[in-house]
Scaffold this motif. Sequence first.
Motif, PDB file in Angstrom:
ATOM      1  N   SER A  92      48.391  35.884 -81.700  1.00 18.13           N
ATOM      2  CA  SER A  92      49.431  36.379 -82.595  1.00 18.13           C
ATOM      3  C   SER A  92      49.055  36.062 -84.036  1.00 18.13           C
ATOM      4  CB  SER A  92      50.783  35.764 -82.242  1.00 18.13           C
ATOM      5  OG  SER A  92      50.731  34.374 -82.349  1.00 18.13           O
ATOM      6  N   ARG A  93      49.571  36.878 -84.943  1.00 17.72           N
ATOM      7  CA  ARG A  93      49.327  36.681 -86.373  1.00 17.72           C
ATOM      8  C   ARG A  93      50.648  36.777 -87.104  1.00 17.72           C
ATOM      9  NH1 ARG A  93      46.512  40.588 -89.291  1.00 17.72           N
ATOM     10  NH2 ARG A  93      47.115  42.208 -87.848  1.00 17.72           N
ATOM     11  N   ALA A  94      50.772  36.026 -88.167  1.00 18.70           N
ATOM     12  CA  ALA A  94      51.934  36.143 -89.042  1.00 18.70           C
ATOM     13  C   ALA A  94      51.565  37.116 -90.159  1.00 18.70           C
ATOM     14  CB  ALA A  94      52.308  34.789 -89.622  1.00 18.70           C
ATOM     15  N   VAL A  95      52.407  38.147 -90.319  1.00 16.46           N
ATOM     16  CA  VAL A  95      52.151  39.176 -91.329  1.00 16.46           C
ATOM     17  C   VAL A  95      53.400  39.384 -92.170  1.00 16.46           C
ATOM     18  CG1 VAL A  95      50.398  40.376 -89.950  1.00 16.46           C
ATOM     19  CG2 VAL A  95      52.793  41.056 -89.758  1.00 16.46           C
ATOM     20  N   ASP A  96      53.221  40.096 -93.270  1.00 18.84           N
ATOM     21  CA  ASP A  96      54.339  40.455 -94.136  1.00 18.84           C
ATOM     22  C   ASP A  96      55.396  41.190 -93.313  1.00 18.84           C
ATOM     23  OD1 ASP A  96      55.162  40.857 -97.178  1.00 18.84           O
ATOM     24  OD2 ASP A  96      55.532  42.755 -96.104  1.00 18.84           O
ATOM     25  N   GLU A  97      56.634  40.909 -93.596  1.00 18.33           N
ATOM     26  CA  GLU A  97      57.743  41.491 -92.845  1.00 18.33           C
ATOM     27  C   GLU A  97      57.733  43.017 -92.831  1.00 18.33           C
ATOM     28  OE1 GLU A  97      62.556  40.797 -92.643  1.00 18.33           O
ATOM     29  OE2 GLU A  97      61.464  40.166 -94.421  1.00 18.33           O
ATOM     30  N   PHE A  98      57.268  43.632 -93.927  1.00 14.84           N
ATOM     31  CA  PHE A  98      57.330  45.085 -94.047  1.00 14.84           C
ATOM     32  C   PHE A  98      55.972  45.776 -93.938  1.00 14.84           C
ATOM     33  CE2 PHE A  98      60.903  43.331 -96.462  1.00 14.84           C
ATOM     34  CZ  PHE A  98      61.941  43.843 -95.696  1.00 14.84           C
ATOM     35  N   ASP A  99      54.878  45.014 -94.089  1.00 18.16           N
ATOM     36  CA  ASP A  99      53.541  45.607 -94.044  1.00 18.16           C
ATOM     37  C   ASP A  99      52.633  44.736 -93.179  1.00 18.16           C
ATOM     38  OD1 ASP A  99      51.081  46.780 -94.434  1.00 18.16           O
ATOM     39  OD2 ASP A  99      51.088  46.576 -96.623  1.00 18.16           O
ATOM     40  N   GLU A 100      52.368  45.188 -91.960  1.00 20.66           N
ATOM     41  CA  GLU A 100      51.570  44.364 -91.050  1.00 20.66           C
ATOM     42  C   GLU A 100      50.097  44.277 -91.437  1.00 20.66           C
ATOM     43  OE1 GLU A 100      50.371  47.009 -87.225  1.00 20.66           O
ATOM     44  OE2 GLU A 100      52.447  46.356 -87.324  1.00 20.66           O
ATOM     45  N   ASN A 101      49.665  45.028 -92.423  1.00 20.46           N
ATOM     46  CA  ASN A 101      48.290  44.926 -92.910  1.00 20.46           C
ATOM     47  C   ASN A 101      48.114  43.780 -93.906  1.00 20.46           C
ATOM     48  OD1 ASN A 101      47.255  47.148 -91.426  1.00 20.46           O
ATOM     49  ND2 ASN A 101      48.320  48.509 -92.845  1.00 20.46           N
ATOM     50  N   LYS A 102      49.222  43.206 -94.363  1.00 21.94           N
ATOM     51  CA  LYS A 102      49.173  42.079 -95.292  1.00 21.94           C
ATOM     52  C   LYS A 102      49.439  40.784 -94.537  1.00 21.94           C
ATOM     53  CE  LYS A 102      51.062  43.550 -99.630  1.00 21.94           C
ATOM     54  NZ  LYS A 102      52.342  43.672-100.352  1.00 21.94           N
ATOM     55  N   PRO A 103      48.566  39.796 -94.676  1.00 21.73           N
ATOM     56  CA  PRO A 103      48.846  38.519 -94.014  1.00 21.73           C
ATOM     57  C   PRO A 103      50.040  37.831 -94.674  1.00 21.73           C
ATOM     58  CG  PRO A 103      46.856  38.358 -95.342  1.00 21.73           C
ATOM     59  CD  PRO A 103      47.299  39.792 -95.391  1.00 21.73           C
ATOM     60  N   CYS A 104      50.676  36.994 -93.931  1.00 24.68           N
ATOM     61  CA  CYS A 104      51.819  36.250 -94.448  1.00 24.68           C
ATOM     62  C   CYS A 104      51.316  35.242 -95.483  1.00 24.68           C
ATOM     63  CB  CYS A 104      52.512  35.537 -93.298  1.00 24.68           C
ATOM     64  SG  CYS A 104      53.984  34.663 -93.793  1.00 24.68           S
ATOM     65  N   PRO A 105      51.831  35.305 -96.713  1.00 22.35           N
ATOM     66  CA  PRO A 105      51.302  34.416 -97.753  1.00 22.35           C
ATOM     67  C   PRO A 105      51.650  32.946 -97.561  1.00 22.35           C
ATOM     68  CG  PRO A 105      53.146  35.702 -98.586  1.00 22.35           C
ATOM     69  CD  PRO A 105      52.844  36.205 -97.196  1.00 22.35           C
ATOM     70  N   ASP A 106      52.730  32.658 -96.859  1.00 23.22           N
ATOM     71  CA  ASP A 106      53.168  31.268 -96.732  1.00 23.22           C
ATOM     72  C   ASP A 106      52.848  30.672 -95.359  1.00 23.22           C
ATOM     73  OD1 ASP A 106      54.260  31.345 -99.277  1.00 23.22           O
ATOM     74  OD2 ASP A 106      56.177  32.084 -98.544  1.00 23.22           O
ATOM     75  N   TYR A 107      51.981  31.325 -94.603  1.00 23.36           N
ATOM     76  CA  TYR A 107      51.705  30.848 -93.253  1.00 23.36           C
ATOM     77  C   TYR A 107      50.310  30.256 -93.178  1.00 23.36           C
ATOM     78  CZ  TYR A 107      51.704  30.718 -88.175  1.00 23.36           C
ATOM     79  OH  TYR A 107      51.671  30.294 -86.875  1.00 23.36           O
ATOM     80  N   ASP A 108      50.224  28.991 -92.797  1.00 23.64           N
ATOM     81  CA  ASP A 108      48.939  28.310 -92.683  1.00 23.64           C
ATOM     82  C   ASP A 108      48.449  28.399 -91.247  1.00 23.64           C
ATOM     83  OD1 ASP A 108      46.730  26.745 -93.183  1.00 23.64           O
ATOM     84  OD2 ASP A 108      47.827  24.849 -93.004  1.00 23.64           O
ATOM     85  N   TYR A 109      47.303  29.061 -91.022  1.00 21.80           N
ATOM     86  CA  TYR A 109      46.756  29.199 -89.677  1.00 21.80           C
ATOM     87  C   TYR A 109      46.152  27.881 -89.286  1.00 21.80           C
ATOM     88  CZ  TYR A 109      47.543  34.159 -90.214  1.00 21.80           C
ATOM     89  OH  TYR A 109      48.129  35.380 -90.384  1.00 21.80           O
TER      90      TYR A 109
END
Length: 109
Positions: A92-109
């Motif tokens: 699974s990946r955390a992505v922007d709520e509205f654009d799944e092509n953008k990674p979530c900026p506040d999520y540390d993998y």
Amino acid sequence: MRTSVCLLISLLSFLMIAKVRSMECEAAFDKYACKYGNEEYALGDQWKTKDCKECNCHGAFSICCTLVPKYFDWFDPPKGCRFIWDEAECKSRAVDEFDENKPCPDYDY
């Protein structure tokens, strides 16, 4: 006989734990080796399948569990983000709520 009973108890225990974790698992038995498709594996081998399963060889049997989560609600994504399943990476990946092509900026993998 005692070894067979121990193996069966170990297998059942593993499958019960996997069910609690909401994983779907399957076991395959063979007299002499672990097999998955046309491949043979040795005791202790681990592998991932193309359909996102993680497998382990336990001698005469193998256990394969899906990596696809049933629920994403165990962890809340950071605000403004959501989780999606990446089939190519089997995770699974955390992505922007509205654009799944953008990674979530506040999520540390």
